[in-house]
Design a protein around this motif. Structure first.
Motif, PDB file in Angstrom:
ATOM      1  N   HIS A   1       0.180  10.091   3.690  1.00  0.00           N
ATOM      2  CA  HIS A   1       0.507   8.792   3.555  1.00  0.00           C
ATOM      3  C   HIS A   1      -0.015   9.213   1.680  1.00  0.00           C
ATOM      4  CE1 HIS A   1      -1.370   5.671   6.590  1.00  0.00           C
ATOM      5  NE2 HIS A   1      -0.511   6.563   7.006  1.00  0.00           N
ATOM      6  N   GLU A   2       1.134   8.141   0.884  1.00  0.00           N
ATOM      7  CA  GLU A   2       1.223   8.839  -0.500  1.00  0.00           C
ATOM      8  C   GLU A   2      -0.209   8.675  -0.884  1.00  0.00           C
ATOM      9  OE1 GLU A   2       1.763   5.976   0.994  1.00  0.00           O
ATOM     10  OE2 GLU A   2       3.274   5.334   0.329  1.00  0.00           O
ATOM     11  N   ASP A   3      -0.981   7.366  -1.347  1.00  0.00           N
ATOM     12  CA  ASP A   3      -2.205   7.125  -1.924  1.00  0.00           C
ATOM     13  C   ASP A   3      -2.712   8.240  -2.007  1.00  0.00           C
ATOM     14  OD1 ASP A   3      -3.128   6.720   0.710  1.00  0.00           O
ATOM     15  OD2 ASP A   3      -4.237   4.805   0.242  1.00  0.00           O
TER      16      ASP A   3
ATOM     17  N   TYR B   1       2.114   5.104  12.615  1.00  0.00           N
ATOM     18  CA  TYR B   1       1.455   5.059  10.792  1.00  0.00           C
ATOM     19  C   TYR B   1       0.638   5.673  10.531  1.00  0.00           C
ATOM     20  CZ  TYR B   1      -0.989   2.658   7.523  1.00  0.00           C
ATOM     21  OH  TYR B   1      -1.578   2.845   5.815  1.00  0.00           O
ATOM     22  N   ASP B   2      -0.209   6.483  11.552  1.00  0.00           N
ATOM     23  CA  ASP B   2      -0.638   7.743  11.118  1.00  0.00           C
ATOM     24  C   ASP B   2      -0.082   8.941  11.103  1.00  0.00           C
ATOM     25  OD1 ASP B   2      -3.591   5.804  10.879  1.00  0.00           O
ATOM     26  OD2 ASP B   2      -3.911   6.049  12.888  1.00  0.00           O
TER      27      ASP B   2
ATOM     28  N   LEU C   1       6.473   5.467   1.342  1.00  0.00           N
ATOM     29  CA  LEU C   1       7.016   5.150   2.430  1.00  0.00           C
ATOM     30  C   LEU C   1       7.974   4.234   3.005  1.00  0.00           C
ATOM     31  CD1 LEU C   1       3.492   6.641   4.740  1.00  0.00           C
ATOM     32  CD2 LEU C   1       5.814   7.371   4.265  1.00  0.00           C
TER      33      LEU C   1
ATOM     34  N   LEU D   1       7.666   3.537   7.695  1.00  0.00           N
ATOM     35  CA  LEU D   1       6.451   2.341   7.380  1.00  0.00           C
ATOM     36  C   LEU D   1       6.004   1.616   8.827  1.00  0.00           C
ATOM     37  CD1 LEU D   1       3.496   1.850   5.983  1.00  0.00           C
ATOM     38  CD2 LEU D   1       5.829  -0.142   4.690  1.00  0.00           C
TER      39      LEU D   1
ATOM     40  N   LYS E   1       0.269  -1.290  -0.324  1.00  0.00           N
ATOM     41  CA  LYS E   1      -0.565   0.238   0.099  1.00  0.00           C
ATOM     42  C   LYS E   1       0.701   1.357  -0.307  1.00  0.00           C
ATOM     43  CE  LYS E   1      -3.865   1.881   2.274  1.00  0.00           C
ATOM     44  NZ  LYS E   1      -3.835   2.218   3.599  1.00  0.00           N
ATOM     45  N   HIS E   2       1.947   0.713   0.339  1.00  0.00           N
ATOM     46  CA  HIS E   2       3.128   2.105   0.302  1.00  0.00           C
ATOM     47  C   HIS E   2       4.279   2.020  -0.064  1.00  0.00           C
ATOM     48  CE1 HIS E   2      -0.108   3.417   3.212  1.00  0.00           C
ATOM     49  NE2 HIS E   2      -0.497   2.934   3.734  1.00  0.00           N
TER      50      HIS E   2
END
Lengths: 187, 559
Positions: free
Chosen positions: B89-91, B84-85, B73, B79, B69-70
C-alpha cells in the motif's frame, strides 16, 4: 464442499421465506430500513426495477438475489456523489413516469407495463450513448441495467442456476460440443 | 558482537529469494530468510481462494473509498477485493515519480510469487548477444549455454507446462504437457501459420501451472483463481514449492517483519559481514551475520539496499563505483495489440477455466527480418466466448434479455504485445532522503521513460496484431492501445547490471557485487538487457546458478 452447501441452504431459506432480502439488509434492525442511505421504499423500487430487467422465469429473477440492496450498495460505494444524485433522480423518475402513464405504483404494477416503460428507457439510453461525447455522462438507466446484470449473474442463483458454475472444474477440455439452449459457464 | 550468525542470509522471499533459500539450504548451508512484510502461510492464509463470485462484495468493481486511498494501485487490476493485502500500500510505502512510474509490489512472505502471471519463457542467445551485437549498453557476461542447465534445473522443480516448438528465439525446456489452445485459438493459430509461412506462430502459453501432479504437488484444477492463492499448490510460488523444500532441510530460519536497511560492510576485507534489520513491528534494530548474502528483494529494492550500504566508502552506496548503480531501469512495455471476432465455432465451447492463454513468440528483427527499431516483442492473449456482461442492445430488458445472457455469446480474441525496453543509462532511480516511508526510511525516486525505439516498436505491436488476426480470418478486427506507464508491466529490471568489467557493471558473471564478492544480487536488478519474454524463469535460473557457485566458492575458501 461445505462452503457451497452452506450458501445453498442460506439461499434456499431465502427462497422459501416470505420476505426476500439480502444478508446485509437482514442484519439491519427492522424498522430503521436504511440500507446504504436508501429508504425501504427506494430498495423496494430498486428490487422491482431489477426484477423487471431480469424477471422470474424457470429460475428466479433479480429480486430473489436481493438486487435492490445490491444496487443500493453499489451506487453508494462505487459512484461519486454527483453520479449518485443522477442515479437517484433517475430512479425517482422511473416511478414518476410510471405513475403519470399508468396511474399507479411501479412497485407491484403489471409486468407488461413495467417492461414497456423500461424498454423505452433502454432505447433512450442507447440513443444517448450512440451520441455520447468522450467526456459525457452515461445514462442512468444504462448503469442500472449493467449493475443489475452484474449483481444477478454473479449471485449464487445467477451463477449456478441461470448459468452453470463449478468451483473446481478439475480438468480442461479445449473443444466441447455446444448446443443452442445450453447454459453458459460462469467464468 | 552478539549478532546472530548464519552461513547465508537471503533478503526477500519472492520468486528469487525462495529459490536462493532452497538451493543454499539443500547444499548444506544454514540460511536466514528475511522478509520485510508479514507471513503468509500456504493455504491457511488464502482467505478468498474458495469463494464464489457472490462472496466478493463488489463483484470485481472497486469502491470509491478504496480508490481514493490508493492513487497508485488504482491504476490497474492490482487494486481489487480478492488479493488486496498482497499489493504493497502506497500510503505506508511511498515513492517519488519524477516521471510516471507504476510500482506494484508484494511486501509479504512469498512476495509476487503469489500473484504473478506465471508465464515462463527461456531467453535465447538472440537476447544474450543483442547488446554486444548492436553496441547497446554493455555485453552480458553469460550466454545461453551458461544458463541452459539451470533452466533445466528450475523447470524440473517448478513444473512448467508448455509445448515443444524448436524455435531459435524461444528455446524449448523441460516441460509438462501444454495447456492446449482452445478450438477457436487453434483455428487462428493454423491461419497465422499458413499466412506467414510458419515465420509467425501462436503457441500455448508456457506457464508455471501443473498440467499433471508434479513433485508431490497437485495438478491444476482449472479454476483460474491463482491470484487468490492456490489451496492445491498447483502453481509455482514460494509457498507451494521453494519454501517447503527449504524448510524440509531443517536449515532454514524464516523471519518476517524484517526490513533490511543496509549491508554491514568490512572495507578492509571487501566483504559484507551481514545485514542490519529494522524490525517492522518492534522498530528495533537487529544485526545478523553471515558469510554470504543474497539480495532478492525485488529489482528496485535490492538496489535500494545497495544504495544505503557502505556509504562511508562510496557515498552512493555499495556497487556505485561503476557509476551504473540505479541506472538502466527496464520493464516490458505493453497494452497495445488487437481484438477480433472468430466465426464458425458457435457449436463449440470449452470446459474448465484454463489459467493461461496463447503466446506468439517474437518474429521481428530475427531470421532476416529488419525493422527501423532494435529488438522485438511477443504477444499474449486468448480467445473465449463472450459472457453475460456482453451488450445485446436489441433485446431491451426482461425475459428475452435474460434468456440470451444465459447462453454464451460469440467467440472473440484479443492479444497484447510485450515489447523489449532498451537499457538506457538515463532511465534511473535514486534514493531521496527528503521523503520517508512509515518506518522513516528514505524512498526511491523514479526517473524513467520509454523512448523512440519503443514508440516505433509499438506501431508494429499494434499493426502486426491486427494483420495476423485478419490474415487468420477474424472479423471486426480493431487495434487497441491503452497506453503505458513505466513499471506497469511489473517486470522491473536493471539498476545493478551484470557485466564483464567492474568499471561499467555492478555484478559479475555469477551475480557477485564486484566490490563485495560475497554479496549476490540475483533478482531483476541484475539484468543487463530485458528481452521481450517474461523474466521470472530467468531469475530462477540465475539464482540457482549463483547459489551453487556461492557454495562452491565458500568451500574453496574464496568468500
Amino acid at each position: 464442499m461445505d462452503l457451497t452447501r452452506r450458501d445453498a441452504l442460506v439461499h434456499l431459506a431465502t427462497l422459501l421465506g416470505a420476505t426476500v432480502v439480502g444478508p446485509r439488509l437482514a442484519a439491519a434492525p427492522i424498522g430503521s430500513m436504511q440500507a446504504h442511505g436508501f429508504s425501504a421504499e427506494e430498495i423496494a423500487l430498486l428490487d422491482e426495477i431489477g426484477d423487471t430487467i431480469i424477471p422470474d422465469t424457470d429460475v428466479p429473477g433479480a429480486r430473489a438475489v436481493g438486487i435492490g440492496e445490491f444496487l443500493a450498495m453499489m451506487i453508494a460505494d462505487c459512484y461519486e456523489p454527483a453520479e449518485q444524485q443522477r442515479l437517484r433522480a433517475g430512479i425517482a423518475d422511473i416511478a414518476a413516469r410510471y405513475k403519470q402513464r399508468y396511474g399507479g405504483s411501479f412497485v407491484g404494477g403489471p409486468s407488461a407495463d413495467r417492461t414497456a416503460l423500461l424498454n423505452e428507457l433502454d432505447r433512450e439510453q442507447r440513443e444517448h450513448h450512440a451520441a455520447l461525447p468522450p467526456d459525457g455522462d452515461p445514462h442512468y438507466f444504462r448503469i442500472l441495467k449493467e449493475l443489475t446484470i452484474l449483481g444477478y449473474f454473479s449471485s449464487e442463483i445467477g451463477a449456478t442456476q441461470a448459468l452453470r458454475y463449478l468451483e473446481v472444474p478439475g480438468r480442461y477440455e479445449p473443444d466441447v460440443p455446444y448446443t443452442r439452449g445450453d447454459r453458459a459457464w460462469f467464468n | 558482537m552478539s549478532a546472530q550468525t548464519y552461513d547465508a542470509i537471503v533478503v526477500g522471499s519472492g520468486i528469487s529469494g525462495g529459490w536462493a533459500a532452497k538451493e543454499l539450504t539443500e547444499r548444506g548451508l544454514r540460511v536466514l530468510l528475511l522478509e520485510r512484510g508479514r507471513n503468509v502461510e500456504h493455504i491457511k492464509d488464502y482467505p478468498n481462494a474458495l469463494k464464489g463470485p457472490w462472496e466478493i462484495p463488489h463483484r470485481g468493481r472497486v469502491p470509491i473509498a478504496l480508490r481514493e486511498k490508493h492513487p497508485v494501485l488504482r491504476r490497474d487490476y492490482v487494486l481489487n477485493e480478492v488479493n488486496y493485502d498482497w499489493w504493497a500500500h502506497e500510503d505506508q510505502h511511498p515513492y517519488i515519480e519524477i516521471k510516471p512510474f507504476d510500482w506494484f509490489r508484494g511486501y509479504h512472505v512469498g512476495g509476487r510469487s503469489l500473484t504473478w502471471g506465471r508465464q515462463s519463457y527461456r531467453w535465447s542467445d538472440i537476447d544474450f548477444e543483442a547488446n554486444a551485437r548492436e553496441g547497446i549498453a554493455v555485453d552480458w557476461p553469460i550466454r545461453y549455454k551458461d544458463i541452459a542447465p539451470w533452466y533445466d534445473h528450475v523447470e524440473r522443480f517448478a513444473g512448467i507446462s508448455g509445448s515443444l516448438e524448436r524455435l531459435e528465439q524461444l528455446p524449448d525446456g523441460e516441460f509438462l504437457p501444454p495447456m492446449p489452445l482452445n478450438v477457436a485459438e487453434q483455428h487462428v493459430a493454423d491461419g497465422i501459420r499458413k499466412a506467414f509461412n510458419d515465420q509467425r506462430r501462436m503457441i500455448p502459453g508456457r506457464v508455471a501451472n501443473l498440467s499433471r501432479p508434479h513433485n508431490g504437488r497437485s495438478g491444476c484444477q482449472y479454476r483460474n483463481k491463482c491470484s487468490a492463492g492456490c489451496p492445491w499448490g498447483a502453481y509455482f510460488s514460494t509457498q507451494s514449492a521453494t519454501l517447503p523444500a527449504a524448510m524440509a532441510t531443517g536449515r532454514l530460519t524464516l523471519r518476517p517483519h524484517s526490513i533490511v536497511t543496509r549491508l554491514l560492510y568490512d572495507r578492509d576485507r571487501k566483504r559484507a559481514t551481514g545485514v542490519e534489520v529494522l524490525d517492522a513491528e518492534t522498530r528495533q534494530t537487529v544485526e545478523f551475520a553471515a558469510r554470504v548474502v543474497f539480495l532478492c528483494a525485488s529489482a528496485l529494492n535490492s538496489t535500494w539496499i545497495l544504495m544505503n550500504s557502505a556509504t562511508d566508502v562510496w557515498p552512493d552506496g555499495l556497487g556505485s563505483s561503476s557509476g551504473e548503480l540505479g541506472h538502466n531501469v527496464m520493464d516490458h512495455h505493453f497494452r497495445v495489440g488487437a481484438t477480433g471476432r472468430i466465426e464458425g465455432f458457435d457449436d463449440r465451447i470449452v470446459f474448465g477455466r484454463r489459467p493461461t492463454g496463447f503466446y506468439i513468440p517474437r518474429f521481428r528483427n530475427v531470421h532476416g527480418d529488419r525493422r527501423e527499431y532494435l529488438r522485438g516483442f511477443g504477444y499474449q492473449g486468448s480467445a473465449s466466448r463472450l459472457g453475460w456482461a456482453r451488450e445485446v442492445a436489441e433485446l431491451g430488458v426482461g425475459e428475452p434479455l435474460k434468456e440470451e445472457l444465459r447462453e454464451p455469446g460469440p467467440w472473440t480474441i484479443g492479444m497484447t504485445g510485450f515489447g523489449e525496453i532498451l537499457p538506457y543509462h538515463e532511465n534511473r532511480i535514486r534514493l531521496d532522503r527528503t521523503v520517508t516511508d512509515a518506518w522513516g526510511l528514505p524512498v526511491l525516486a523514479m526517473d524513467c521513460e520509454i523512448r523512440e525505439n519503443e514508440q516505433k516498436m509499438r506501431q508494429d505491436m499494434m499493426n502486426d496484431a491486427a494483420e495476423m488476426l485478419e490474415a487468420a480470418g477474424c472479423r471486426d478486427v480493431q487495434t487497441t492501445n491503452t497506453g503505458y506507464n513505466f513499471g506497469r508491466g511489473i517486470h522491473e529490471m536493471g539498476t545493478a547490471r551484470m557485466g564483464r568489467d567492474p568499471k561499467t557493471s555492478v555484478l559479475n558473471a555469477f551475480n557477485q557485487v564486484w566490490d563485495a564478492p560475497n554479496v549476490f544480487v540475483t533478482d531483476g536488478a541484475c539484468m543487463t538487457s530485458a528481452s521481450c519474454v517474461n523474466p521470472s524463469l530467468t531469475y530462477m535460473a540465475l539464482t540457482a546458478r549463483a547459489a551453487a557457485y556461492a557454495v562452491e566458492e565458500l568451500r574453496r575458501g574464496n568468500l
